[in-house]
Enzyme design. Structure first.
Site, PDB file in Angstrom:
ATOM      1  N   GLU A 158     -77.272 -63.235 -57.759  1.00  0.00           N
ATOM      2  CA  GLU A 158     -75.698 -62.050 -57.108  1.00  0.00           C
ATOM      3  C   GLU A 158     -74.742 -63.006 -57.261  1.00  0.00           C
ATOM      4  O   GLU A 158     -73.469 -61.949 -57.585  1.00  0.00           O
ATOM      5  CB  GLU A 158     -76.358 -61.394 -55.934  1.00  0.00           C
ATOM      6  CG  GLU A 158     -75.763 -60.465 -55.538  1.00  0.00           C
ATOM      7  CD  GLU A 158     -75.845 -59.183 -56.562  1.00  0.00           C
ATOM      8  OE1 GLU A 158     -74.145 -58.454 -56.486  1.00  0.00           O
ATOM      9  OE2 GLU A 158     -76.066 -59.417 -57.402  1.00  0.00           O
ATOM     10  N   THR A 162     -68.600 -55.386 -60.082  1.00  0.00           N
ATOM     11  CA  THR A 162     -68.377 -55.910 -58.674  1.00  0.00           C
ATOM     12  C   THR A 162     -67.021 -56.513 -58.343  1.00  0.00           C
ATOM     13  O   THR A 162     -67.101 -55.795 -57.496  1.00  0.00           O
ATOM     14  CB  THR A 162     -69.613 -56.020 -58.626  1.00  0.00           C
ATOM     15  OG1 THR A 162     -71.089 -55.259 -58.750  1.00  0.00           O
ATOM     16  CG2 THR A 162     -70.207 -56.627 -57.062  1.00  0.00           C
TER      17      THR A 162
END
Length: 197
Positions: free
Chosen positions: A103, A153
């Site tokens: 991530e 993100t």
């Protein structure tokens, strides 16, 4: 997302293909260290040293830069698939740190808000070192409204830097969550971590 993992006699991790579910090629990094799925499996192999390499085929089902957790979906799918090849697979919760490493490729930091639910399902409090499943009432439903926009993100997190650093907000909400759960469950360790202000 769907990830297929295969054992390989070539050490390390290779990404063979990245497509959407219809089979169309997707422009994401195929260098494993620069890919969420690849980096997560590299982390798993570094920790477990299984004696073989892993080839990955990634089929993206979550739209890119949609805010729906596509990077977490890829990282989790990859470590779960790779773990399934092991002679002694780890428990799902033990895969958490490896998926967090994946991530971090997309977001620039290790955060489990999408990794935790993708890994163990349901509503989860994602702490730095573990996941705490939370109960949800049976009448609670989630609805996703997705505008026709793409925001990475890293970019979205950078926008949240002012007026308070995101790390400070995360630390405070993390402590508050642990304080409340520690009170709810009588968990001394959570109370201890929650009493940081």
């Amino acid at each position: 997302d769907e990830v297929t993992a295969s054992r390989s006699s070539i050490p390390g991790v290779r990404i063979i293909a990245i497509t959407d579910l219809a089979g169309a090629s997707i422009n994401l990094p195929v260098e494993p260290a620069n890919n969420c799925a690849g980096r997560a499996v590299i982390s798993l192999l570094d920790a477990t040293r299984p004696g073989y390499g892993i080839d990955l085929v990634i089929r993206k089902g979550v739209p890119l830069s949609s805010g729906l957790g596509g990077s977490a979906a890829s990282a989790v799918a990859a470590v779960v698939a790779a773990n399934g090849l092991a002679d002694a697979p780890l428990e799902p919760e033990a895969l958490y740190p490896f998926a967090l490493d994946g991530e971090a490729v997309a977001s620039g930091s290790r955060h489990g808000d999408n990794v935790g639910p993708s890994l163990i399902g349901g509503i989860v409090m994602a702490l730095a070192d573990r996941l705490v499943p939370l109960n949800a009432p049976s009448w609670l439903y989630a609805v996703v409204v997705h505008p026709d926009q793409q925001v990475e993100t890293k970019v979205a997190r950078a926008l949240l830097a002012d007026p308070m650093p995101l790390a400070a907000i995360n630390a405070q909400t993390n402590a508050l969550g642990q304080l409340l759960l520690g009170l709810q469950y009588g968990d001394r360790e959570m109370l201890r971590h929650g009493l940081v202000d």
